[in-house]
Design an enzyme around this catalytic site. Sequence first.
Site, PDB file in Angstrom:
ATOM      1  N   SER A 137       0.838  -1.203   0.000  1.00 36.97           N
ATOM      2  CA  SER A 137       0.000   0.000   0.000  1.00 36.97           C
ATOM      3  C   SER A 137       0.866   1.244   0.000  1.00 36.97           C
ATOM      4  CB  SER A 137      -0.997   0.062   1.167  1.00 36.97           C
ATOM      5  OG  SER A 137      -0.488   0.792   2.268  1.00 36.97           O
ATOM      6  N   TYR A 150       0.897   1.530  11.643  1.00 31.97           N
ATOM      7  CA  TYR A 150       0.577   0.833  10.400  1.00 31.97           C
ATOM      8  C   TYR A 150       1.579   1.216   9.320  1.00 31.97           C
ATOM      9  CZ  TYR A 150      -2.064  -0.600   6.250  1.00 31.97           C
ATOM     10  OH  TYR A 150      -2.457  -1.173   5.061  1.00 31.97           O
TER      11      TYR A 150
END
Length: 232
Positions: A137, A150
Amino acid sequence: MNNLENKVVFITGASSGIGKATAQMLLDGGAKVFDFSRTNKLGEEVSSPNLKSFRGDVSVEADVIAGFAACVEAFGTVDILLNNAGLGLTSPDLSTTDLETFEKMMDINVKGVFLCNREAFKIMKPKQAGHILTVISMAGQRTNPNAPLYCASKFGARGLNSGLADQALKLGIKVTDINPGPTDSNYWGDRQVPREKFLKVEDVARVIVFVINQPEYVLIREINFDNMKFLA
Protein backbone atom coordinates in the site's frame (compact mmCIF):
# COMPACT_ATOMS: atom_id res chain seq x y z
CA MET A 1 -1.00 -12.83 -23.40
CA ASN A 2 -1.69 -15.38 -20.66
CA ASN A 3 1.25 -16.53 -18.53
CA LEU A 4 -1.09 -17.75 -15.79
CA GLU A 5 -1.89 -21.20 -17.17
CA ASN A 6 -0.96 -23.86 -14.59
CA LYS A 7 1.08 -21.42 -12.49
CA VAL A 8 0.90 -22.29 -8.79
CA VAL A 9 0.07 -19.20 -6.73
CA PHE A 10 0.29 -19.22 -2.94
CA ILE A 11 -1.95 -16.42 -1.60
CA THR A 12 -2.25 -15.29 2.01
CA GLY A 13 -5.50 -13.73 3.15
CA ALA A 14 -7.55 -14.86 0.17
CA SER A 15 -10.83 -15.16 2.06
CA SER A 16 -12.02 -11.63 1.33
CA GLY A 17 -11.23 -8.30 -0.27
CA ILE A 18 -8.21 -7.95 -2.53
CA GLY A 19 -7.05 -11.53 -1.95
CA LYS A 20 -10.38 -13.05 -2.85
CA ALA A 21 -10.80 -10.90 -5.99
CA THR A 22 -7.26 -11.73 -7.12
CA ALA A 23 -7.68 -15.45 -6.47
CA GLN A 24 -10.81 -15.54 -8.60
CA MET A 25 -9.11 -13.72 -11.49
CA LEU A 26 -6.14 -16.07 -11.31
CA LEU A 27 -8.40 -19.13 -11.31
CA ASP A 28 -10.27 -17.70 -14.30
CA GLY A 29 -6.90 -17.33 -16.05
CA GLY A 30 -6.00 -20.98 -15.53
CA ALA A 31 -3.73 -20.67 -12.49
CA LYS A 32 -3.69 -23.04 -9.54
CA VAL A 33 -4.40 -21.18 -6.31
CA PHE A 34 -3.40 -22.20 -2.79
CA ASP A 35 -5.41 -20.19 -0.25
CA PHE A 36 -3.58 -19.74 3.06
CA SER A 37 -5.83 -17.92 5.49
CA ARG A 38 -7.33 -18.05 8.95
CA THR A 39 -10.87 -18.76 7.77
CA ASN A 40 -10.68 -20.50 4.37
CA LYS A 41 -13.95 -18.87 3.30
CA LEU A 42 -12.76 -18.85 -0.31
CA GLY A 43 -12.67 -22.64 -0.38
CA GLU A 44 -16.19 -22.74 1.01
CA GLU A 45 -17.49 -20.37 -1.66
CA VAL A 46 -15.54 -21.45 -4.75
CA SER A 47 -15.45 -25.00 -6.04
CA SER A 48 -12.52 -25.72 -8.35
CA PRO A 49 -9.97 -28.52 -8.71
CA ASN A 50 -7.38 -25.75 -9.08
CA LEU A 51 -8.11 -24.34 -5.61
CA LYS A 52 -6.76 -25.74 -2.36
CA SER A 53 -7.18 -24.17 1.07
CA PHE A 54 -5.11 -24.34 4.24
CA ARG A 55 -6.05 -22.77 7.54
CA GLY A 56 -3.16 -20.96 9.15
CA ASP A 57 -1.76 -17.71 10.55
CA VAL A 58 1.09 -15.96 8.70
CA SER A 59 2.63 -14.86 12.01
CA VAL A 60 3.00 -18.46 13.25
CA GLU A 61 6.15 -20.07 11.86
CA ALA A 62 4.87 -23.66 12.15
CA ASP A 63 1.69 -22.74 10.24
CA VAL A 64 3.64 -21.11 7.41
CA ILE A 65 6.06 -24.01 7.07
CA ALA A 66 3.17 -26.49 7.05
CA GLY A 67 1.25 -24.38 4.54
CA PHE A 68 4.05 -24.32 2.00
CA ALA A 69 4.61 -28.05 2.45
CA ALA A 70 0.90 -28.64 1.81
CA CYS A 71 1.02 -26.50 -1.33
CA VAL A 72 3.96 -28.45 -2.72
CA GLU A 73 2.20 -31.71 -1.89
CA ALA A 74 -0.98 -30.55 -3.63
CA PHE A 75 0.46 -28.80 -6.69
CA GLY A 76 4.12 -29.83 -6.86
CA THR A 77 5.72 -26.41 -6.35
CA VAL A 78 5.17 -22.69 -5.70
CA ASP A 79 5.68 -20.45 -8.71
CA ILE A 80 4.25 -17.25 -7.27
CA LEU A 81 3.76 -15.95 -3.73
CA LEU A 82 1.25 -13.18 -3.10
CA ASN A 83 1.60 -11.75 0.41
CA ASN A 84 -1.81 -10.21 0.84
CA ALA A 85 -2.71 -10.82 4.50
CA GLY A 86 -2.47 -7.62 6.50
CA LEU A 87 -3.68 -5.88 9.63
CA GLY A 88 -4.47 -2.20 9.99
CA LEU A 89 -5.13 -0.61 13.38
CA THR A 90 -5.24 3.13 14.01
CA SER A 91 -2.96 4.84 16.51
CA PRO A 92 -3.96 8.53 16.38
CA ASP A 93 -2.25 9.29 19.71
CA LEU A 94 1.03 7.46 20.13
CA SER A 95 1.19 8.42 23.81
CA THR A 96 -1.84 6.21 24.55
CA THR A 97 -1.08 3.35 22.13
CA ASP A 98 -0.35 0.04 23.84
CA LEU A 99 2.44 -2.36 22.97
CA GLU A 100 -0.05 -5.06 21.93
CA THR A 101 -1.26 -2.92 19.03
CA PHE A 102 2.30 -2.46 17.80
CA GLU A 103 3.13 -6.15 18.14
CA LYS A 104 -0.03 -7.33 16.37
CA MET A 105 0.68 -5.24 13.28
CA MET A 106 4.36 -6.08 13.16
CA ASP A 107 3.56 -9.79 13.55
CA ILE A 108 1.22 -9.84 10.55
CA ASN A 109 2.61 -7.11 8.31
CA VAL A 110 6.35 -7.69 8.74
CA LYS A 111 6.99 -11.04 10.44
CA GLY A 112 4.32 -12.72 8.30
CA VAL A 113 5.85 -11.37 5.10
CA PHE A 114 9.31 -12.51 6.23
CA LEU A 115 8.14 -16.05 7.02
CA CYS A 116 6.28 -16.46 3.73
CA ASN A 117 9.09 -14.88 1.71
CA ARG A 118 11.59 -17.24 3.33
CA GLU A 119 9.62 -20.41 2.60
CA ALA A 120 8.84 -19.33 -0.97
CA PHE A 121 12.49 -18.39 -1.57
CA LYS A 122 13.58 -21.88 -0.44
CA ILE A 123 11.38 -23.41 -3.14
CA MET A 124 12.24 -20.91 -5.88
CA LYS A 125 16.05 -20.84 -5.47
CA PRO A 126 16.75 -24.33 -6.87
CA LYS A 127 14.52 -23.57 -9.89
CA GLN A 128 16.04 -20.09 -10.29
CA ALA A 129 12.57 -18.88 -11.16
CA GLY A 130 9.58 -17.46 -9.35
CA HIS A 131 7.79 -14.28 -8.37
CA ILE A 132 7.18 -12.87 -4.89
CA LEU A 133 4.61 -10.08 -4.63
CA THR A 134 3.47 -8.20 -1.55
CA VAL A 135 0.43 -5.95 -1.19
CA ILE A 136 2.02 -3.16 0.81
CA SER A 137 0.00 0.00 0.00
CA MET A 138 0.96 3.63 -0.35
CA ALA A 139 1.18 3.68 3.45
CA GLY A 140 4.64 2.25 2.89
CA GLN A 141 5.64 5.46 1.11
CA ARG A 142 3.68 8.25 2.75
CA THR A 143 2.90 8.62 6.44
CA ASN A 144 -0.49 9.13 8.06
CA PRO A 145 -0.91 10.90 11.42
CA ASN A 146 -3.77 8.57 12.32
CA ALA A 147 -1.80 5.38 11.71
CA PRO A 148 1.94 5.79 12.34
CA LEU A 149 2.34 2.17 13.49
CA TYR A 150 0.58 0.83 10.40
CA CYS A 151 2.84 2.97 8.22
CA ALA A 152 5.87 1.75 10.16
CA SER A 153 4.92 -1.86 9.48
CA LYS A 154 4.46 -1.15 5.79
CA PHE A 155 7.76 0.74 5.56
CA GLY A 156 9.34 -2.28 7.25
CA ALA A 157 7.86 -4.75 4.78
CA ARG A 158 9.00 -2.56 1.91
CA GLY A 159 12.55 -2.49 3.25
CA LEU A 160 12.53 -6.26 3.71
CA ASN A 161 11.38 -6.79 0.14
CA SER A 162 13.92 -4.35 -1.26
CA GLY A 163 16.76 -6.36 0.27
CA LEU A 164 15.22 -9.63 -0.89
CA ALA A 165 14.84 -8.23 -4.41
CA ASP A 166 18.59 -7.57 -4.54
CA GLN A 167 19.32 -11.16 -3.47
CA ALA A 168 16.73 -12.67 -5.80
CA LEU A 169 17.59 -10.77 -8.98
CA LYS A 170 20.74 -12.76 -9.74
CA LEU A 171 18.73 -15.97 -9.33
CA GLY A 172 16.08 -14.99 -11.85
CA ILE A 173 13.43 -14.50 -9.16
CA LYS A 174 11.21 -11.42 -9.27
CA VAL A 175 10.13 -9.39 -6.23
CA THR A 176 7.38 -6.80 -6.60
CA ASP A 177 5.67 -4.39 -4.20
CA ILE A 178 2.02 -3.64 -4.95
CA ASN A 179 1.17 -0.21 -3.53
CA PRO A 180 -2.49 0.75 -3.87
CA GLY A 181 -3.96 3.83 -2.30
CA PRO A 182 -7.01 3.55 -0.02
CA THR A 183 -9.19 0.65 -1.14
CA ASP A 184 -12.85 -0.01 -0.38
CA SER A 185 -12.60 -3.23 1.63
CA ASN A 186 -13.38 -4.69 5.05
CA TYR A 187 -10.17 -3.08 6.29
CA TRP A 188 -12.11 0.08 7.17
CA GLY A 189 -14.82 -1.60 9.25
CA ASP A 190 -17.43 0.96 10.29
CA ARG A 191 -15.07 3.94 10.12
CA GLN A 192 -16.50 6.99 8.39
CA VAL A 193 -14.30 7.30 5.31
CA PRO A 194 -14.99 8.54 1.73
CA ARG A 195 -15.30 5.08 0.16
CA GLU A 196 -16.63 6.61 -3.07
CA LYS A 197 -13.13 8.03 -3.62
CA PHE A 198 -11.34 4.75 -2.94
CA LEU A 199 -10.11 2.06 -5.30
CA LYS A 200 -12.22 -1.09 -5.60
CA VAL A 201 -10.74 -4.45 -4.68
CA GLU A 202 -11.18 -5.50 -8.31
CA ASP A 203 -9.01 -2.55 -9.39
CA VAL A 204 -6.17 -3.79 -7.22
CA ALA A 205 -6.68 -7.39 -8.32
CA ARG A 206 -6.40 -6.39 -11.98
CA VAL A 207 -3.10 -4.63 -11.30
CA ILE A 208 -1.72 -7.68 -9.49
CA VAL A 209 -2.73 -9.99 -12.35
CA PHE A 210 -1.22 -7.53 -14.85
CA VAL A 211 2.13 -7.65 -13.03
CA ILE A 212 2.09 -11.45 -12.74
CA ASN A 213 1.14 -11.81 -16.39
CA GLN A 214 4.24 -10.03 -17.74
CA PRO A 215 6.87 -11.98 -19.72
CA GLU A 216 9.52 -13.70 -17.62
CA TYR A 217 12.13 -11.08 -18.53
CA VAL A 218 9.99 -8.09 -17.46
CA LEU A 219 10.62 -7.00 -13.86
CA ILE A 220 8.34 -4.51 -12.13
CA ARG A 221 9.97 -3.71 -8.79
CA GLU A 222 7.00 -1.71 -7.50
CA ILE A 223 3.79 -0.25 -8.80
CA ASN A 224 1.97 2.69 -7.18
CA PHE A 225 -1.61 3.67 -7.94
CA ASP A 226 -4.54 5.63 -6.49
CA ASN A 227 -8.06 6.67 -7.31
CA MET A 228 -7.70 10.08 -8.95
CA LYS A 229 -10.75 11.32 -7.00
CA PHE A 230 -8.94 10.63 -3.72
CA LEU A 231 -5.93 12.68 -4.79
CA ALA A 232 -7.89 15.60 -6.24
